[in-house]
Enzyme design. Structure first.
Site, PDB file in Angstrom:
ATOM      1  N   HIS A 149      -1.671 -19.103  22.608  1.00 49.23           N
ATOM      2  CA  HIS A 149      -1.935 -17.667  23.050  1.00 49.23           C
ATOM      3  C   HIS A 149      -3.768 -18.012  22.589  1.00 49.23           C
ATOM      4  O   HIS A 149      -3.738 -16.035  22.438  1.00 49.23           O
ATOM      5  CB  HIS A 149      -1.260 -16.779  23.332  1.00 49.23           C
ATOM      6  CG  HIS A 149      -0.405 -16.484  24.088  1.00 49.23           C
ATOM      7  ND1 HIS A 149      -0.339 -16.452  25.506  1.00 49.23           N
ATOM      8  CD2 HIS A 149       1.545 -17.393  24.232  1.00 49.23           C
ATOM      9  CE1 HIS A 149       1.216 -16.438  25.832  1.00 49.23           C
ATOM     10  NE2 HIS A 149       1.720 -16.788  25.583  1.00 49.23           N
TER      11      HIS A 149
ATOM     12  N   LEU B 276       6.941 -27.392  29.005  1.00 49.46           N
ATOM     13  CA  LEU B 276       6.276 -28.436  28.362  1.00 49.46           C
ATOM     14  C   LEU B 276       4.544 -29.153  29.289  1.00 49.46           C
ATOM     15  O   LEU B 276       4.173 -30.358  29.813  1.00 49.46           O
ATOM     16  CB  LEU B 276       6.494 -30.296  28.641  1.00 49.46           C
ATOM     17  CG  LEU B 276       8.142 -29.895  27.470  1.00 49.46           C
ATOM     18  CD1 LEU B 276       8.907 -31.389  27.806  1.00 49.46           C
ATOM     19  CD2 LEU B 276       7.424 -29.207  26.128  1.00 49.46           C
TER      20      LEU B 276
ATOM     21  N   GLU C  13      -5.396 -23.873  39.410  1.00 52.43           N
ATOM     22  CA  GLU C  13      -3.977 -23.080  38.949  1.00 52.43           C
ATOM     23  C   GLU C  13      -4.623 -21.304  38.678  1.00 52.43           C
ATOM     24  O   GLU C  13      -3.620 -20.684  39.646  1.00 52.43           O
ATOM     25  CB  GLU C  13      -3.823 -23.269  37.745  1.00 52.43           C
ATOM     26  CG  GLU C  13      -2.153 -22.961  37.489  1.00 52.43           C
ATOM     27  CD  GLU C  13      -1.795 -23.789  35.905  1.00 52.43           C
ATOM     28  OE1 GLU C  13      -2.068 -24.571  36.378  1.00 52.43           O
ATOM     29  OE2 GLU C  13      -1.352 -22.729  35.375  1.00 52.43           O
TER      30      GLU C  13
ATOM     31  N   ASP D 299      -4.204 -26.276  28.627  1.00 55.95           N
ATOM     32  CA  ASP D 299      -3.093 -27.520  29.472  1.00 55.95           C
ATOM     33  C   ASP D 299      -3.213 -28.931  30.183  1.00 55.95           C
ATOM     34  O   ASP D 299      -3.274 -30.076  29.759  1.00 55.95           O
ATOM     35  CB  ASP D 299      -1.850 -26.615  30.182  1.00 55.95           C
ATOM     36  CG  ASP D 299      -1.406 -26.076  29.702  1.00 55.95           C
ATOM     37  OD1 ASP D 299      -1.353 -26.002  28.514  1.00 55.95           O
ATOM     38  OD2 ASP D 299      -0.532 -25.149  30.021  1.00 55.95           O
TER      39      ASP D 299
END
Ligand code: GLA
Length: 378
Positions: free
Chosen positions: A29, A119, A159, A171
Site C-alpha cells: 500500500h 496474487l 485497470e 502488480d
C-alpha cells in the site's frame, strides 16, 4: 489449448504468451503514494493463445468463463466490456490511447493464476495480453525494460480506466519486469527499478505463501478509501505524495486515523529500503523482523488485515517462521512466511491446525520461487 482455440475461432493461434502472478516481499500500500516496493514474480502464470486480425475486431474467450466478448477496437472504453474481458480489452484500449498502432485480435485465456488469492491474477491477465499484442502488432516494446515499463503503464490504465479499479501499478510492473532469482526494487515515483538477487535456496530458505481463501466483497471500496486518505494526508502536509513526508511531519496531521494511515506509508517505505539493503548484503535471514513489523503496521495503522491473515501470520511465527506478513491488498488473499526449508512442512501444518482451531476454512499453500516476467511461450 490449440484445440480449444480452433474450436473457439476456427483457426490456429499465432502463438501463446504468459504472465506471472506475484507476491510482494514488502512495501505494501505504498505504490499509490509514490513509494518503494519489492515484488517477485511467481511460477504460477496466466496463459493466452492469440492470433492477429487485420479488420480491427476483437474476439475474447476464456476456457474457464462462460461469457466472452466480440466487438471493434473503437467500442472498448470506460466500463466496456464488463467482467473479466474488460481487463484484456482494456489493454488494447490503453495502448491505442497512448498512440500505439494496435491490431485486432482473437484471444483465448487458458490456465490462470488462481483468482482472488491476492496474487494479482488481474495483472497477470493484462500483462499476458500486453505481450501478445506487443508482438502481434509489432510494437516492439517487450524487448527492453523501458518498453516493458510502458506496457505496465498501459496495463495499469486498463485497470484504472476501463475496469474502474483504482489500483497503484505495482502488480503490472511485477508481472512484466521481474526476473528469475530476483526481487524487483520498484520506485513508484518514476517507475525506475533495480533487480535485487534473492537466492532463497542458497540461504536454505523457503518463502511459503498461505492463501487464506477469503475473498472480501468490500475490498474494492476499502482499497479506494485507503487511497483517498493517503492522498488527503499528502495534501494536508503540502507534499505531492507521502513518499516525500518524514516521520516528524506526521505530528502535524490532526486527524488520528489519517495520521495512522500516513504513518504506515512512511514507515513501510523505510522498511523496504532496509530489506533491500539486507538482501544486497545476502543477509536474507535478517529480514524477518521487518516482515513482522510490516504486518503489524498493516494490521494496526492501515487496518487492511483480517482475522484469517492474522491467524496465518501468528501461527507461522509460532511454528518458527523467521518473519511473516500479509501480502497484496489485504482483507483476505494471501500471507507470506519466510521459513528455513526444513521447517516449511511443519509451519504449513501448524497454520492449517490454527485455522481449524479458529473455525476458518482450510488454507492452501504454495511456494514463492522468484520467476521470470511475462513473455512468449511458443
Ligand atoms: C493491490 C494493488 C496494488 C497495490 C497492492 C497493495 O495489489 O493492485 O497496486 O496497491 O494492492 O500494496
Amino acid at each position: 489449448m490449440t484445440m480449444s482455440f480452433r474450436a473457439a475461432f476456427g483457426r490456429e493461434p499465432d502463438g501463446r504468451w504468459a504472465a506471472p502472478g506475484r507476491v510482494n516481499l514488502i512495501g505494501e500500500h505504498v505504490d499509490y503514494a509514490a513509494g518503494l516496493c519489492l515484488p517477485l514474480a511467481l511460477p504460477q502464470r496466466t496463459v493466452v493463445a492469440a492470433a492477429r486480425r487485420d479488420d480491427g475486431r476483437v474476439r475474447l474467450r476464456s476456457t474457464s468463463e462462460q461469457a466472452g466478448w466480440d466487438g471493434p477496437l473503437e467500442e472498448i472504453g470506460r466500463g466496456t466490456p464488463e467482467g473479466w474481458a474488460g481487463y484484456a480489452a482494456g489493454v488494447l484500449w490503453a495502448l491505442r490511447a497512448a498512440g500505439h498502432p494496435v491490431c485486432g485480435i482473437d484471444l483465448l485465456v487458458g490456465d490462470s493464476v488462481p483468482p482472488g488469492a491476492g496474487l494479482s491474477s488481474s495483472a497477470a491477465l493484462e500483462c499476458a495480453v500486453a505481450v501478445a499484442v506487443d508482438e502481434l502488432a509489432g510494437l516492439g516494446l517487450a524487448g527492453t525494460d523501458a518498453g516493458r515499463a510502458l506496457l505496465a503503464t498501459a496495463c495499469q490504465r486498463a485497470e484504472n480506466e476501463v475496469v474502474g479499479a483504482p489500483t497503484g501499478g505495482m502488480d503490472q510492473a511485477a508481472a512484466l519486469r521481474c526476473t528469475a532469482r530476483h526481487v524487483l526494487l520498484l520506485d513508484c515515483l518514476d517507475w525506475s527499478a533495480q533487480q535485487v538477487p534473492l537466492d532463497l535456496t542458497a540461504a536454505g530458505l523457503t518463502l511459503l505463501v498461505i492463501d487464506t481463501r477469503v475473498r472480501h466483497q468490500l475490498a474494492d471500496g476499502q482499497y479506494g478509501r485507503r487511497r483517498d486518505s493517503v492522498e488527503r494526508a499528502a495534501a494536508a502536509l503540502g507534499v505531492a505524495a507521502l513518499r516525500e513526508a518524514s516521520p516528524d511531519d506526521l505530528a502535524t496531521l490532526h486527524d488520528p486515523v489519517q495520521r495512522r494511515r500516513a504513518r504506515h506509508v512512511v514507515t513501510e517505505i523505510a522498511r523496504v529500503r532496509e530489506v533491500a539493503d539486507l538482501l544486497r548484503q545476502r543477509r536474507v535471514r535478517e529480514i524477518g523482523p521487518l516482515l513482522d513489523a510490516s504486518h503489524a503496521s498493516l494490521r494496526d495503522d492501515y487496518e487492511v488485515s483480517c482475522a484469517e491473515l492474522d491467524t496465518a501470520v501468528t501461527a507461522a511465527r509460532q511454528a518458527g517462521a523467521l518473519g511473516a506478513r500479509m501480502t497484496g491488498g489485504g482483507f483476505g488473499g494471501s500471507a507470506i512466511a519466510l521459513v528455513t526449508s526444513d521447517a516449511a512442512d511443519r509451519v504449513a501444518d501448524s497454520v492449517r491446525a490454527a485455522f481449524e482451531r479458529a473455525g476458518h476454512r482450510e488454507p492452501s499453500f504454495l511456494l514463492a520461487v522468484p520467476s521470470p516476467g511475462a513473455g512468449r511461450l511458443d
